[in-house]
Design a protein around this motif. Structure first.
Motif, short mmCIF file in Angstrom:
data_model
loop_
_atom_site.label_atom_id
_atom_site.label_comp_id
_atom_site.label_asym_id
_atom_site.label_seq_id
_atom_site.Cartn_x
_atom_site.Cartn_y
_atom_site.Cartn_z
N SER A 88 0.87 -1.19 0.00
CA SER A 88 0.00 0.00 0.00
C SER A 88 0.90 1.23 0.00
O SER A 88 2.12 1.11 0.21
CB SER A 88 -0.90 0.01 1.25
OG SER A 88 -0.10 0.19 2.40
N GLY A 89 0.29 2.39 -0.17
CA GLY A 89 1.07 3.63 -0.09
C GLY A 89 1.67 3.78 1.30
O GLY A 89 2.84 4.15 1.45
N MET A 90 0.89 3.50 2.34
CA MET A 90 1.39 3.63 3.71
C MET A 90 2.52 2.65 3.97
O MET A 90 3.47 2.96 4.69
CB MET A 90 0.25 3.40 4.72
CG MET A 90 -0.52 4.63 5.11
SD MET A 90 0.48 6.10 5.45
CE MET A 90 1.36 5.64 6.95
N ILE A 93 5.64 4.21 2.39
CA ILE A 93 6.19 5.38 3.08
C ILE A 93 6.73 4.99 4.46
O ILE A 93 7.81 5.43 4.87
CB ILE A 93 5.10 6.48 3.20
CG1 ILE A 93 4.72 6.96 1.79
CG2 ILE A 93 5.58 7.64 4.05
CD1 ILE A 93 3.45 7.81 1.72
N TYR A 114 -1.07 13.67 4.21
CA TYR A 114 -2.02 12.57 4.37
C TYR A 114 -2.05 12.12 5.84
O TYR A 114 -1.00 11.94 6.46
CB TYR A 114 -1.62 11.41 3.44
CG TYR A 114 -2.45 10.19 3.70
CD1 TYR A 114 -3.83 10.24 3.59
CD2 TYR A 114 -1.87 9.00 4.12
CE1 TYR A 114 -4.61 9.14 3.88
CE2 TYR A 114 -2.64 7.88 4.41
CZ TYR A 114 -4.01 7.97 4.30
OH TYR A 114 -4.78 6.90 4.60
N GLU A 157 4.61 16.69 0.25
CA GLU A 157 3.48 16.09 -0.47
C GLU A 157 2.94 17.21 -1.34
O GLU A 157 2.57 18.27 -0.81
CB GLU A 157 2.44 15.66 0.58
CG GLU A 157 1.45 14.64 0.12
CD GLU A 157 0.53 14.22 1.27
OE1 GLU A 157 0.94 13.47 2.15
OE2 GLU A 157 -0.62 14.68 1.27
N ASN A 161 -2.58 16.58 0.65
CA ASN A 161 -3.90 16.06 1.00
C ASN A 161 -4.28 16.57 2.39
O ASN A 161 -3.54 16.30 3.33
CB ASN A 161 -3.81 14.52 0.99
CG ASN A 161 -5.14 13.85 1.05
OD1 ASN A 161 -6.17 14.49 1.21
ND2 ASN A 161 -5.13 12.53 0.95
N ASP A 186 5.87 12.83 -1.94
CA ASP A 186 4.69 12.02 -2.19
C ASP A 186 3.93 12.71 -3.34
O ASP A 186 3.38 13.79 -3.17
CB ASP A 186 3.83 11.94 -0.92
CG ASP A 186 2.61 11.05 -1.09
OD1 ASP A 186 2.12 10.92 -2.23
OD2 ASP A 186 2.12 10.51 -0.07
N THR A 188 1.43 11.37 -5.15
CA THR A 188 0.20 10.62 -5.41
C THR A 188 -0.85 11.45 -6.16
O THR A 188 -1.48 10.99 -7.10
CB THR A 188 -0.42 10.13 -4.07
OG1 THR A 188 0.52 9.25 -3.45
CG2 THR A 188 -1.74 9.42 -4.26
N SER A 208 0.87 6.41 -3.66
CA SER A 208 -0.12 5.40 -3.34
C SER A 208 -0.63 4.94 -4.71
O SER A 208 -1.32 5.70 -5.40
CB SER A 208 -1.26 6.01 -2.51
OG SER A 208 -2.36 5.12 -2.53
N THR A 210 -2.78 2.90 -5.20
CA THR A 210 -4.21 2.71 -5.01
C THR A 210 -5.03 3.79 -5.73
O THR A 210 -6.20 3.59 -6.02
CB THR A 210 -4.51 2.83 -3.49
OG1 THR A 210 -3.48 2.15 -2.76
CG2 THR A 210 -5.86 2.29 -3.12
N LYS A 211 -4.40 4.94 -6.00
CA LYS A 211 -5.13 6.11 -6.47
C LYS A 211 -5.05 6.19 -8.01
O LYS A 211 -5.41 5.23 -8.67
CB LYS A 211 -4.58 7.35 -5.76
CG LYS A 211 -4.49 7.17 -4.24
CD LYS A 211 -5.85 7.06 -3.61
CE LYS A 211 -5.92 6.64 -2.16
NZ LYS A 211 -4.79 6.58 -1.31
N LEU A 220 -5.03 -2.05 -3.78
CA LEU A 220 -4.12 -1.27 -2.94
C LEU A 220 -2.70 -1.50 -3.44
O LEU A 220 -2.36 -2.62 -3.85
CB LEU A 220 -4.15 -1.77 -1.51
CG LEU A 220 -5.16 -1.30 -0.48
CD1 LEU A 220 -4.91 -2.06 0.81
CD2 LEU A 220 -5.07 0.19 -0.21
N GLY A 221 -1.87 -0.47 -3.34
CA GLY A 221 -0.45 -0.66 -3.67
C GLY A 221 0.31 0.61 -3.38
O GLY A 221 -0.27 1.69 -3.23
N LEU A 341 -9.45 8.42 -3.61
CA LEU A 341 -9.39 9.37 -4.72
C LEU A 341 -8.75 8.71 -5.93
O LEU A 341 -8.18 7.63 -5.84
CB LEU A 341 -8.57 10.62 -4.30
CG LEU A 341 -7.12 10.37 -3.84
CD1 LEU A 341 -6.14 10.77 -4.91
CD2 LEU A 341 -6.83 11.15 -2.57
C1 LIG Z 1 -1.19 11.54 -0.63
C2 LIG Z 1 -1.35 10.15 -0.07
N1 LIG Z 1 -0.27 9.44 0.26
C3 LIG Z 1 -0.36 8.19 0.76
C4 LIG Z 1 -1.58 7.59 0.96
C5 LIG Z 1 -1.65 6.20 1.53
O1 LIG Z 1 -1.90 5.28 0.52
P1 LIG Z 1 -2.62 3.85 0.73
O2 LIG Z 1 -4.03 4.13 1.09
O3 LIG Z 1 -2.41 3.17 -0.57
O4 LIG Z 1 -1.89 3.19 1.86
C6 LIG Z 1 -2.75 8.29 0.63
C7 LIG Z 1 -4.08 7.67 0.84
O5 LIG Z 1 -5.10 8.32 0.76
C8 LIG Z 1 -2.63 9.60 0.10
O6 LIG Z 1 -3.71 10.32 -0.23
#
Ligand SMILES: Cc1ncc(COP(=O)(O)O)c(C=O)c1O
Length: 403
Positions: A88-90, A93, A114, A157, A161, A186, A188, A208, A210-211, A220-221, A341
């Motif tokens: 996932s993005g998290m 990071i 985020y 970022e 967000n 970031d 994303t 992320s 995922t977006k 998710l990724g 998103l």
């Molecule tokens: C800018 C940003 N970075 C990281 C993330 C985390 O990504 P993930 O939900 O894939 O873990 C998000 C999730 O909304 C995000 O908006």
């Protein structure tokens, strides 16, 4: 004169990492789900210490052909040397921060980012002895003032967000490098269609997946893109030991989503600009923030740094936000009231300022005042999908009406 021809983004988003399968002649890549692979006993051992970037596939927490092909494509699209995918993005990071910083190191983080990253910085990093200072990354003097002799990483970022504030990447890269620190971005919300942070001086880019990069809201990724040697160490440490590996199934879906990324981003941008302009002149709306509107406080930077202003916008209503949120939830038809998103469906979500304060340890004093001046009691975060913009405007209009 060199005869090298660098292919266009859209061509690379389809072809990189996707030769026809030599064993089946399939034109579209097959998905390799196997968790382990046959290997020559001279090529790898039992410990991660025996592995390097020439080691063949051994076990799928380390690498698989399907995930590796996605990594090649993502590195190419960001003009990076290499990429490392995570679940996932998290996961990407947190693996980067915890796998790179040690006790006594200092991180400078955007004061609005985020919520997952803000909460990690507030709740988890201090327990590992990692010091964090937050700063408004649109204010270069504030970023410079936050840097200390033990700063190892600056984390930006852009757009951030949820308030879509921008960071001048080249300027912040200079601040990071003059302090001997790395700059991670970031990206994303921007995607590589809009901004290539590595070409502007950043050392690392995170997404992320995922977006927008997957774009269809079904996988998710996450990914970190940067120098090959740096990512090889991250693979051997944080990926293998924290274990947040991307599943081949999700990698396969994200790869497919990337084929249309440039096309989709163009449509997201066109739709967002139409909806943002419409809302800006709507009597029920107090303020709209969209990097593609001249009223964005950093419009000049958006024009310089983003070749696509993406599909994210925020707005505030004149009426109490929570009241409007309840009505939106009941009445909207083409928007879905949901988090996340960057997908084909338009999404909308109310973020109260109290919620932002819960996830943030930094919005105090002048930072809190400037956030409240900006967001009042809350904002609507909107991800414009691929529906016809006139339908989206009509949907918002009917839901904004009190009846
Ligand atoms: C800018 C940003 N970075 C990281 C993330 C985390 O990504 P993930 O939900 O894939 O873990 C998000 C999730 O909304 C995000 O908006």
């Amino acid at each position: 004169m060199s005869t090298y021809h660098k292919k266009a983004f859209s061509t690379r988003s389809i072809h990189t990492g996707e030769p026809a399968d030599p064993s089946t002649q399939a034109v579209e890549p097959s998905m390799v789900l196997s968790t382990n692979f046959v290997f020559n006993p001279d090529e790898a051992g039992f410990s991660a210490e025996t592995l390097d970037d020439k080691t063949p596939n051994v076990y799928s927490r380390w690498s698989t052909p399907t995930v590796r092909a996605l990594e090649e494509k993502l590195a190419d699209l960001e003009d990076g040397e290499d990429a490392l995918c995570f679940a996932s993005g998290m996961s990407a990071i947190s693996a980067l921060i915890l796998g790179t910083l040690h006790s006594g190191d200092h991180l400078v983080l955007s004061d609005v980012c985020y919520a997952g990253v803000a909460e990690l910085a507030r709740n988890t990093l201090p327990g590992f002895g990692i010091e964090v200072t937050t700063a408004n990354f649109s204010d270069l003097e504030a970023v410079t003032a936050a840097v200390k002799p033990n700063t190892r990483l600056l984390w930006a970022e852009t757009p951030c967000n949820p308030i879509l504030r921008l960071t001048d990447i080249s300027a912040v890269a200079k601040i990071a490098h003059s302090a001997g620190a790395l700059l991670g971005v970031d990206s994303t919300m921007a995607t590589p269609v809009a901004t290539k942070p590595l070409n502007l001086g950043a050392d690392l880019v995170a997404h992320s997946l995922t977006k927008y990069l997957n774009g269809h809201g079904d996988a998710l990724g996450g990914v970190i893109i940067g120098r090959r040697e740096f990512l090889a160490k991250l693979r051997q440490g944080a990926l293998i030991h924290f274990g947040g590996a991307l599943s081949p199934f999700n990698a396969w879906l994200i790869r497919r989503g990337l084929h249309t990324l440039e096309l989709r981003m163009r449509a997201h941008q066109d739709g967002a600009l139409r909806v943002a302009s419409y809302l800006e002149s709507h009597p029920a709306i107090k303020r709209v923030i969209y990097p593609g509107l001249p009223s964005h406080p950093q419009y000049a930077l958006a024009q310089r740094q983003m070749s696509n202003t993406s599909g994210m916008l925020t707005f505030q209503t004149k009426e109490d936000g929570m009241e409007v949120a309840r009505r939106f939830y009941r009445k909207l038809q083409d928007f879905t009231y949901a988090v996340s998103l960057g997908k084909q469906r338009s999404l909308l979500f109310h973020i109260s300022t109290d919620d932002i304060l819960k996830s943030s340890f930094s919005l105090q004093g002048t930072a809190l005042k400037s956030y409240r001046d900006f967001a009042g009691d809350g904002i609507f975060r909107v991800s414009i999908g691929l529906e016809a913009p006139e339908d989206l405007c009509a949907d918002l209009d009917q839901a904004l009406r009190i009846s």
